[in-house]
Design an enzyme around this catalytic site. Structure first.
Site, mmCIF file in Angstrom:
data_model
loop_
_atom_site.group_PDB
_atom_site.id
_atom_site.type_symbol
_atom_site.label_atom_id
_atom_site.label_comp_id
_atom_site.label_asym_id
_atom_site.label_seq_id
_atom_site.Cartn_x
_atom_site.Cartn_y
_atom_site.Cartn_z
ATOM 1 N N LYS A 1 0.840 -1.188 0.000
ATOM 2 C CA LYS A 1 0.000 0.000 0.000
ATOM 3 C C LYS A 1 0.873 1.235 0.000
ATOM 4 C CE LYS A 1 -1.954 -1.114 4.062
ATOM 5 N NZ LYS A 1 -1.080 -2.004 4.849
ATOM 6 N N GLY B 1 -5.569 -7.649 16.678
ATOM 7 C CA GLY B 1 -5.530 -6.431 17.487
ATOM 8 C C GLY B 1 -5.113 -5.180 16.753
ATOM 9 N N TYR C 1 -11.797 -1.428 9.083
ATOM 10 C CA TYR C 1 -10.970 -1.485 7.874
ATOM 11 C C TYR C 1 -10.404 -2.886 7.750
ATOM 12 C CZ TYR C 1 -7.430 -0.640 11.482
ATOM 13 O OH TYR C 1 -6.667 -0.716 12.639
ATOM 14 N N LYS D 1 -4.234 0.432 -2.424
ATOM 15 C CA LYS D 1 -3.802 -0.964 -2.360
ATOM 16 C C LYS D 1 -4.026 -1.651 -3.705
ATOM 17 C CE LYS D 1 -5.166 -2.060 2.439
ATOM 18 N NZ LYS D 1 -6.013 -3.011 3.220
ATOM 19 N N ASP E 1 -8.631 -13.069 10.108
ATOM 20 C CA ASP E 1 -7.460 -12.227 10.360
ATOM 21 C C ASP E 1 -7.830 -10.915 11.055
ATOM 22 O OD1 ASP E 1 -4.618 -12.075 10.163
ATOM 23 O OD2 ASP E 1 -4.821 -10.539 8.623
#
Length: 444
Positions: A158, A316, A334, A183, A313
């Site tokens: 990105k 944190g 996001y 991206k 996935d």
């Protein structure tokens, strides 16, 4: 070695490293402490330093600032481009710190800087971008004009750019700041069309009431995602940077602790769950949230949505929080992906953060959700209701949304694979939701 940490032209404090002891320290500036609307950078970096040892304070400081850096290959590229070790936190912050996630701008203090970088803005054409996307096997995507254009954590390729009047610019220094993240698809063949995947999941989140970053899919002709940065606010005077931290920074955890099982899923270590987890995140709101009831509900919906789209996935560092003088509050979602369509060797099919004690998103039971409710201080009836409502919304909204996604040229095969996962996960959720409040408290 000292670095100045500022936001929107205001000095917040000084980050320092003692070369002899190897200890880091962060001290808020007198200017910042005198402000009526002052706030700490993180719950673990309070305005008044707690009675911690120098070693403990150093660990909190190092972990907070390390979380600003990219990960994986992007970190390797940044270190190589700037000729510093990738373990050299200060060196990397000097190189990358002017365009971080959130409001912070990090630079050498005036006594050490030889010159003040000039603001620069240069056009990035779609033709040049397309060429660079195709050149990634030989040329690091994060490095442009000899400079690293990325200081955003994460493994995916990105870059940060400024969008003005439909044009894209790479920017440096001064009052300039990026407004979007761009991206492309990953290089790995097994992860092709991930742009369509993320585009679909992010648009679905917004459609069912989960706050998510604004996103669009473009083809140049290569597919690219344009994600509007929610930590930037365009005003008549320019671009304001909003202070925003990720879940690991909020919890005082290092980047290596972003998974609840930080040492992996192996037999000998899978019981060690010291990393970021849902109970820790919900407890955070009880301590420092500006709106704990609303934030807890938003986090519950974020959690449920991850299970229904099969996003294993969701760790944190894949959720963030705004911080201001009023406290901490959840930022838009996001990096939403249906990971189950890549199951196998591409992406782990194990949840990053467990639902109760269960890390298998395909086999969640009423007991798992009821245990999560107890651990996170939630009402089991609320969890049951939200799970049913979210599953029904997705099943109702997806068919029409899929048409709009296809109109935006999202990959058809990817959309069909996502649809199959949504149907599977939502139907399963609806089959168990009513039993969540019925789980005996004696079992929990």
């Amino acid at each position: 070695m000292k670095l100045t940490v500022q936001a929107n032209g205001i000095c917040i404090g000084c980050l320092s490293l003692d070369a002899l002891s190897g200890l880091y320290a962060f001290d808020y500036s007198v200017e910042w402490l005198a402000k009526e609307q002052r706030f700490p950078l993180s719950p673990v970096l309070p305005l008044v330093r707690q009675s911690l040892s120098a070693e403990q304070h150093s660990a909190h400081v190092r972990q907070f600032f390390q979380n600003l850096l990219p990960e994986g290959q992007a970190l390797d590229d940044a270190a190589q481009a700037n000729k510093v070790s990738k373990s050299n936190l200060i060196g990397l912050l000097v190189a990358l710190g002017r365009e971080t996630a959130g409001a912070l701008e990090i630079s050498l203090d005036d006594s050490q800087a030889l010159s003040t970088p000039l603001a620069a803005k240069r056009l990035l054409t779609r033709e040049e971008l397309s060429q660079r996307i195709r050149s990634r096997p030989d040329l690091a995507f994060s490095v442009w004009d000899g400079k690293v254009r990325l200081s955003i954590a994460g493994y995916q390729d990105k870059i940060a750019l400024l969008e003005e009047n439909g044009l894209w610019f790479l920017v440096d220094g001064g009052s300039l700041a990026s407004t979007h993240l761009l991206k492309p698809d990953p290089i790995r063949s097994g992860l092709q069309h991930m742009t369509s995947n993320e585009f679909a999941c992010m648009r679905l989140a917004r459609a069912v009431g989960v706050a998510a970053a604004d996103i669009r899919l473009e083809h140049i002709p290569d597919p690219v995602l344009l994600i509007r940065r929610f930590d930037r606010r365009i005003t008549t005077e320019g671009i304001d940077r909003l202070h925003c931290i990720d879940g690991c920074q909020a919890l005082g955890l290092g980047v290596s602790m972003k998974y609840e099982r930080p040492y992996g899923d192996g037999r000998d270590v899978q019981h060690i769950r010291d990393g970021a987890s849902l109970p820790k995140l919900f407890a955070l709101f009880d301590r420092v949230s500006a709106q704990p009831t609303a934030d807890r509900l938003a986090l519950l919906r974020w959690t449920i949505f991850q299970t229904l789209i099969g996003n294993t996935d969701a760790h944190g560092k894949n959720l963030s929080f705004f911080i201001d003088a009023g406290g901490i509050r959840l930022a838009p979602a996001y990096d939403l992906l249906c990971c189950l369509i890549y199951s196998g060797d591409q992406i782990s099919d194990t949840l990053s953060m467990a639902i109760g004690d269960n890390f298998d998103v395909l086999s969640l039971t009423p007991y798992d959700w009821a245990l999560m409710a107890v651990e996170c201080g939630l009402n089991a009836r609320l969890v049951s209701r939200e799970l049913k409502q979210m599953a029904n919304k997705i099943l109702k909204i997806w068919p029409e949304l899929k048409v709009h996604l296809a109109t935006a040229n999202a990959d058809d095969v990817t959309l069909k694979a996502i649809e199959a996962t949504l149907n599977q996960q939502c139907q399963h959720a609806l089959s168990i939701a009513d039993n969540i409040p019925k789980v005996s408290k004696e079992l929990l």
